[in-house]
Enzyme design. Structure first.
Site, PDB file in Angstrom:
ATOM      1  N   HIS A   1     -13.513  72.305 -54.261  1.00 39.26           N
ATOM      2  CA  HIS A   1     -12.831  71.977 -53.008  1.00 39.26           C
ATOM      3  C   HIS A   1     -11.686  70.987 -53.214  1.00 39.26           C
ATOM      4  O   HIS A   1     -11.742  70.093 -54.045  1.00 39.26           O
ATOM      5  CB  HIS A   1     -13.822  71.393 -51.999  1.00 39.26           C
ATOM      6  CG  HIS A   1     -14.542  70.178 -52.498  1.00 39.26           C
ATOM      7  ND1 HIS A   1     -14.041  68.905 -52.369  1.00 39.26           N
ATOM      8  CD2 HIS A   1     -15.722  70.046 -53.142  1.00 39.26           C
ATOM      9  CE1 HIS A   1     -14.878  68.037 -52.897  1.00 39.26           C
ATOM     10  NE2 HIS A   1     -15.915  68.704 -53.373  1.00 39.26           N
ATOM     11  N   ASP A   2     -10.612  71.207 -52.466  1.00 41.21           N
ATOM     12  CA  ASP A   2      -9.466  70.296 -52.372  1.00 41.21           C
ATOM     13  C   ASP A   2      -8.668  70.181 -53.669  1.00 41.21           C
ATOM     14  O   ASP A   2      -7.863  69.249 -53.818  1.00 41.21           O
ATOM     15  CB  ASP A   2      -9.907  68.891 -51.920  1.00 41.21           C
ATOM     16  CG  ASP A   2     -10.648  68.921 -50.597  1.00 41.21           C
ATOM     17  OD1 ASP A   2     -10.027  69.294 -49.585  1.00 41.21           O
ATOM     18  OD2 ASP A   2     -11.856  68.596 -50.573  1.00 41.21           O
TER      19      ASP A   2
ATOM     20  N   GLY B   1     -14.074  68.550 -57.563  1.00 37.32           N
ATOM     21  CA  GLY B   1     -13.257  68.417 -56.371  1.00 37.32           C
ATOM     22  C   GLY B   1     -12.053  67.510 -56.524  1.00 37.32           C
ATOM     23  O   GLY B   1     -12.053  66.580 -57.326  1.00 37.32           O
TER      24      GLY B   1
END
Length: 257
Positions: A119-120, A137
């Site tokens: 994520h991200d 992440g």
């Protein structure tokens, strides 16, 4: 060009000349650009935007929920650019609400088998992720970076453009542009990615300036503050050294030294 066993949500937007294989599932709020080929048994969850002329192999999983215990179902996205190759069993998760909300993949990247992008993350263009490499992440990866097999990066690491991460190397700190990182878990610099720079058309004088900057930062015995002062002077005559200096200013986890 869409197999009759594929399941496509009514809200999905499918471009022209898109091929979708057998038993693939396309979820709500998914956009797939023109000319993209999606193999069989692929799962794409939304909100996800995929650009033109991508090649997505069988069993890839794109746009799934972030693997973050703080995620509470907020609306987040995955954005993938154009002409990427995404091979089998690759997983790319959407962003998180408190991490910017978007996981982003640029253009012309190769993500080979079993790659994981968490994520991200923000991945640039022309990168290569070899088999089983992974990003935790919030990792940033610059253009033309190569991750060899079984390599990976800790949360919030930044990896500069044209870096080469050798097989099995696990990064826990930021890697300036142009560096080659060792194939051990300490993730230590082992010189410059000169082979990659030559392949991409860097002239000898540019490479010489980068080598000088590397020696200043890593082999001169200077403190980081002293090295920055010398790099600032060198950057007046080299855009590449300026890129290295700018990277140092943005570093938050500290440099791999």
């Amino acid at each position: 060009m869409i197999h009759p066993t594929a399941q496509i949500d009514p809200s999905a937007v499918i471009g022209s000349n898109v091929s979708i294989g057998a038993f693939t599932v396309i979820g709500a709020e998914v956009q797939i650009g023109d000319g993209t080929v999606v193999g069989p048994h692929v799962v794409i969850q939304g909100p996800t935007k995929i650009g033109r002329d991508n090649r997505i192999a069988q069993f890839a999983s794109l746009g799934g929920d972030p693997q973050d215990m703080k995620f509470n179902g907020e609306r987040t996205e995955l954005v993938i650019g154009d002409r990427n190759l995404i091979r089998e069993f690759t997983t790319i998760n959407r962003g998180t609400g408190d991490g910017g909300g978007v996981t982003r993949i640029g253009n012309d990247n190769w993500l080979l088998a079993y790659v994981h992008i968490a994520h991200d993350c923000n991945v640039g263009n022309h990168t290569i992720f070899s088999n089983y490499s992974a990003l935790a992440g919030h990792v940033e990866v610059g253009d033309w970076t190569v991750f060899s097999g079984y390599s990976g990066a800790h949360q919030f690491c930044k990896i500069g453009a044209h870096a080469f991460i050798a097989m099995g190397c696990l990064l826990g700190a930021d890697v300036p542009p142009f560096l080659m990182m060792a194939n051990d878990q300490a993730g230590r610099p082992r010189g410059l990615n000169t082979t990659g720079l030559k392949r991409r058309g860097f002239e000898p004088d540019r490479i010489t300036a980068i080598k000088r900057a590397y020696r200043t930062l890593y082999t001169s015995g200077l403190s980081l503050a002293e090295a920055r002062e010398q790099l600032a002077a060198q950057a007046q005559e080299s855009v590449d050294v300026r890129a290295m200096l700018d990277f140092l200013e943005r570093s938050e986890r500290g440099l791999a030294r």
